[in-house]
Scaffold this active site. Structure first.
Site, short mmCIF file in Angstrom:
data_model
loop_
_atom_site.label_atom_id
_atom_site.label_comp_id
_atom_site.label_asym_id
_atom_site.label_seq_id
_atom_site.Cartn_x
_atom_site.Cartn_y
_atom_site.Cartn_z
N ASP A 1 48.91 48.90 41.82
CA ASP A 1 47.55 48.83 41.27
C ASP A 1 47.34 49.99 40.32
O ASP A 1 47.61 51.14 40.65
CB ASP A 1 46.48 48.85 42.36
CG ASP A 1 45.20 48.16 41.89
OD1 ASP A 1 44.88 47.09 42.43
OD2 ASP A 1 44.54 48.69 40.96
N ASN B 1 49.12 39.07 40.50
CA ASN B 1 47.73 38.95 40.93
C ASN B 1 46.78 39.87 40.15
O ASN B 1 45.58 39.63 40.13
CB ASN B 1 47.70 39.28 42.44
CG ASN B 1 46.32 39.50 42.96
OD1 ASN B 1 45.59 38.54 43.21
ND2 ASN B 1 45.91 40.76 43.11
N SER C 1 43.11 30.23 37.71
CA SER C 1 41.70 30.24 38.08
C SER C 1 41.09 28.89 37.75
O SER C 1 41.52 28.21 36.80
CB SER C 1 41.00 31.34 37.27
OG SER C 1 39.62 31.11 37.28
N TYR D 1 39.96 34.51 29.36
CA TYR D 1 40.46 34.44 30.73
C TYR D 1 41.05 33.05 31.00
O TYR D 1 42.14 32.91 31.57
CB TYR D 1 39.27 34.74 31.65
CG TYR D 1 39.55 34.78 33.12
CD1 TYR D 1 40.32 35.78 33.69
CD2 TYR D 1 38.98 33.83 33.97
CE1 TYR D 1 40.54 35.83 35.05
CE2 TYR D 1 39.19 33.87 35.33
CZ TYR D 1 39.97 34.87 35.87
OH TYR D 1 40.17 34.91 37.22
N LYS E 1 44.84 32.18 31.94
CA LYS E 1 45.12 31.57 33.24
C LYS E 1 45.88 30.25 33.10
O LYS E 1 46.68 29.90 33.97
CB LYS E 1 43.81 31.36 34.00
CG LYS E 1 43.20 32.67 34.53
CD LYS E 1 44.18 33.45 35.38
CE LYS E 1 43.55 34.49 36.27
NZ LYS E 1 44.57 35.35 36.92
N ALA F 1 37.41 33.77 45.89
CA ALA F 1 37.23 34.80 46.92
C ALA F 1 36.21 35.83 46.49
O ALA F 1 36.05 36.12 45.30
CB ALA F 1 38.57 35.49 47.20
N ALA F 2 35.57 36.39 47.48
CA ALA F 2 34.63 37.47 47.24
C ALA F 2 35.40 38.72 46.87
O ALA F 2 36.28 39.15 47.61
CB ALA F 2 33.83 37.72 48.51
N ARG G 1 35.33 42.20 43.64
CA ARG G 1 34.49 42.79 42.60
C ARG G 1 34.48 41.92 41.34
O ARG G 1 33.59 42.01 40.53
CB ARG G 1 34.92 44.22 42.29
CG ARG G 1 36.24 44.30 41.55
CD ARG G 1 36.53 45.71 41.10
NE ARG G 1 37.77 45.70 40.35
CZ ARG G 1 38.25 46.74 39.72
NH1 ARG G 1 37.61 47.88 39.75
NH2 ARG G 1 39.38 46.66 39.07
#
Ligand code: NAI
Length: 706
Positions: free
Chosen positions: A320, A383, A435, A448, A452, A480-481, A483
């Site tokens: 990361d 990811n 996505s 995006y 994707k 998913a939840a 940020r």
């Protein structure tokens, strides 16, 4: 003498131990079992107390201590975790291998922690349990290393659901030590006095065995094989003969927390106890000996993938860069570090990588981190992600490029070096993260969505290139939840969308059980479904080589757009094959009484020169190699308007056509259209597939005369 930092990551073992039912019974007696629990003590229908596991691998503790260079005068067993993958049989040969996971520094006057993990398997390779030992090295702190921050186990603020009292005998250590831990402190009064105790003390692991019996009796009575996990911290010594109480609180289905106290003075002797129970899945998916890279694993979905993979045995590179949601800023090492720490605290093995996926060097470094730390790469989850949403006209080139750089180019940058390693070893699992915004569209996300869908295209090709090397590539569209979604997801949906609901699918696709490659799946909130590019049957508008008009497209739009009977194609050839087949006339069925056509493959090739249409062969130079299983091989060379047919193999064919004898005869006798033969797999074509399309024009057979 300081701790040996080079020992981190070094393998320990394999250690082999044969055991019989007598060892299991001796252990049971050592931890207080007797006639009231005859199942543990009688070879008839014997059941093994799962904590016997730690007695069997006791040598691992000392090998870890020696390899780490711990000052033995200050050594204490700090914590113990056992994860059970399969019930322990009553006899067998156990092979244990492990490694030192890390060293932590609590401070000069507080000591150090040495964490080591091992897997124990039977001689047939079946994994039984994973053990994580934390040794408290009281005299080895202050070496300047990092500290460990493990969240404490939370105990409910209420009376325990079960309290199990027990009275270890004053002679208990004499019996327990016969299971392996023969340290003098538990038997020799003089040694005990020298060590500051009034008399020999109980083995912490003996009390641990009493606690394990108490937990089984309370939560899975009569079923020790249902114990999944047993973890605890040893906090105080206990003298033999002192009664104990094990207090147990159920926390959720299949989980409980526990502690064991000295019933005389109320002191906690074993703390932070955790217990998990339930049926052990017969075919638990494990990642032991697999190395996984997860990009963007410092938060959100990636963090959960990393933790879950590590929990099931994978060694993990947590990558990361640690920037802001839109990818701006200098980055930070802390998100990756935090996740590595969480994994290690849970007994897993992980290293951090702070590289930026958006650069080729970053991608190479990430893969190199896996090779340096763990020697290989088996799993890659692409990811990492950022967002720079804007409606299209307002989307400046920087916003377009930044998003493509992280998602699409980023996946290329990491996948390329990882793919090379996987190709070499003949195994790999790659996940692309797409996505719903790309698959179906979303306002304000042109950059995006493009990136994707680019990943889907990349998967479509890599699934083909990886196939013969055992590399499977699939794509997940998560919901998913995190940020990334906190301001675009309705709050009630955000609550229900923990990343944990996505990870089961991702883990399965990363496992060696995964049978699919090239598939796209949606996953979120616990619902999983497949998404695919579907192609409808369409309609042929060209008649007799005439180019259709836009008006004819308009008139036929409904039929052209109809997806009824649509197909998901495995590759370009299959789709082109079907398109060509749409032009085929239905297969002719020979009327009864008429000639059935060719009766052998050799008859076809005998007739081939006579069927050659020289006019159709202007500018055609090609060699068609036929491999007819069950009949033989022939080749047909077309050059300068002439045709030569011969038996055998040509050394440089333009394309090779492979078929079974019976299918070949059906095709040549008009009962199987060539395109149908091709798309059904009955006809396989290697080499220049487009040239093979000429064959029908080059030869006109007259089967009524053969
Ligand atoms: P997140 O923002 O919580 O996690 C993404 C991580 O990627 C962050 O920790 C970030 O620091 C890291 N990262 C960003 N740029 C990086 C770079 N250049 N190099 C290395 N690391 C970098 O987001 P979340 O939701 O966990 O997203 C994970 C993936 O799932 C992303 O690819 C996202 O597009 C995708 N996704 C997520 C959805 C969701 O509902 N959360 C929906 C659809 C797709």
């Amino acid at each position: 003498m300081a701790l040996n930092m080079d020992a981190i990551g070094k393998p320990i073992g394999p250690m082999t131990r044969d055991y019989t039912w007598k060892d299991a019974v001796l252990y049971a007696l050592g931890v207080g079992a007797g006639f009231s629990e005859l199942d543990y003590c009688y070879e008839k229908d014997l059941k093994v107390i799962p904590s016997f596991a730690i007695a069997m691998i006791f040598d691992f503790f000392f090998k870890t201590a020696t390899a780490s260079g711990i000052n033995l005068a200050g050594i204490l067993h700090g914590e113990q975790e056992l994860i059970f993958h399969n019930p322990i049989p009553t006899q067998g040969t156990l092979i244990t291998t492990g490694r030192i996971v890390d060293h932590y520094d609590k401070g000069a006057d507080k000591g150090a922690l040495v964490v080591a993990q091992s897997d124990s398997v039977l001689a047939n390779g079946k994994i039984l349990f994973t053990s994580t030992i934390t040794i408290f090295a009281r005299l080895d702190g202050g070496f300047g290393g990092k500290d460990r921050h493990k969240p404490p186990v939370e105990f409910p603020d209420r009376e325990p659901d079960f309290v199990v009292e027990a009275s270890p005998s004053p002679d208990q250590p004499l019996l327990y030590r016969l299971s392996g831990d023969i340290f003098h402190l538990h038997v020799d009064p003089e040694f005990a006095r020298m060590s500051g105790f009034d008399m020999p003390i109980m083995h912490g692991l003996c009390t641990h065995g009493f606690a394990c019996r108490a937990l089984i009796a309370s939560l899975v009575p009569g079923h020790p094989e249902r114990v999944r996990r047993l973890a605890c911290r040893f906090s105080k010594t206990l003298y033999p003969g002192v009664p104990i109480k094990t207090m147990i609180w159920k926390t959720a289905a299949g989980t409980a927390v526990w502690r064991t106290v000295n019933a005389e003075n109320g002191q906690t002797v074993i703390d932070n106890g955790e217990f998990e129970y339930g049926d052990i899945p017969k075919d638990e998916i494990r990642f032991d000996d697999r190395v996984a890279i997860i990009t963007g694993a410092g938060a959100g979905l990636g963090r959960v993938y990393a933790r879950e993979l590590a929990r099931r045995g994978a060694r993990v590179v947590v990558n990361d860069r640690g920037g802001s949601r839109d990818g701006d800023g200098d980055g930070s090492t802390s998100p990756a570090d935090r996740v590595v720490e969480e994994i290690r605290a849970a007994g897993g093995d992980a290293v951090a990588s702070y590289d930026n996926v958006a650069t080729a060097d970053g991608g190479a470094n990430i893969v190199q981190s896996a090779l340096d730390a763990f020697g290989s790469v088996d799993i890659l989850i692409n990811n990492a992600g950022i967002l720079r949403d804007k409606s299209f006209v307002k989307m400046a080139p920087e916003a377009w490029q930044a998003v493509l750089n992280v998602h699409l180019k980023g996946a290329y940058n990491v996948t390329r070096p990882a793919f090379a390693v996987m190709k070499e070893k003949g195994y790999g699992r790659i996940i692309m993260t797409t996505s719903a915004a790309g698959l179906y569209g979303n306002f304000g996300q042109a950059n995006y969505a493009a990136a994707k869908m680019g990943l889907v295209g990349m998967m479509n090709t890599l699934k083909l290139e990886g196939e013969k090397y055992g590399i499977k590539v699939n794509t997940v569209a998560p919901l998913a939840a995190s940020r990334l979604t906190q301001d675009v997801m309705p709050p009630e949906l955000f609550e229900r969308s923990k990343p944990e609901f996505v990870s089961p699918l991702v883990l399965f696709l990363c496992s060696d059980r995964c049978p699919v490659s090239g598939n796209i799946y949606n996953a979120g909130m616990g619902i999983f479904n497949r998404a695919a590019v579907v192609t409808g049957p369409g309609k042929v508008l060209a008649k007799d080589d005439q180019i259709p008009t836009p008006e004819s497209v308009m008139t036929n739009l409904k039929a052209i757009s109809d997806l009824t009977g649509g197909k998901v194609y495995p590759n370009l050839n299959a789709q082109v094959g079907d398109a060509l087949m749409a032009f085929q006339k239905p297969a002719a069925t020979a009327p009864a009484g008429e000639s059935q056509g060719f009766s052998s493959a050799s008859a076809v090739f005998d007739a081939m020169p006579g069927a050659f249409v020289a006019d159709a062969a202007a500018d055609v130079n090609a060699v068609f190699q036929y491999v007819i299983a069950g009949a033989g091989e022939w080749h047909c060379a077309i050059e300068d308007g002439s045709c030569t047919v011969a038996a055998g193999v040509h050394d440089s064919p333009t394309c090779i056509l492979k078929m079974a004898d019976t299918d070949f005869l059906k095709m040549m006798n008009g009962q199987l259209p060539p395109m149908q033969a091709y798309t059904s797999g009955k006809l396989k074509i290697e080499g220049d597939i487009m040239k093979s399309q000429l064959i029908e024009k080059l030869f006109k057979f007259n089967t009524s005369n053969v």
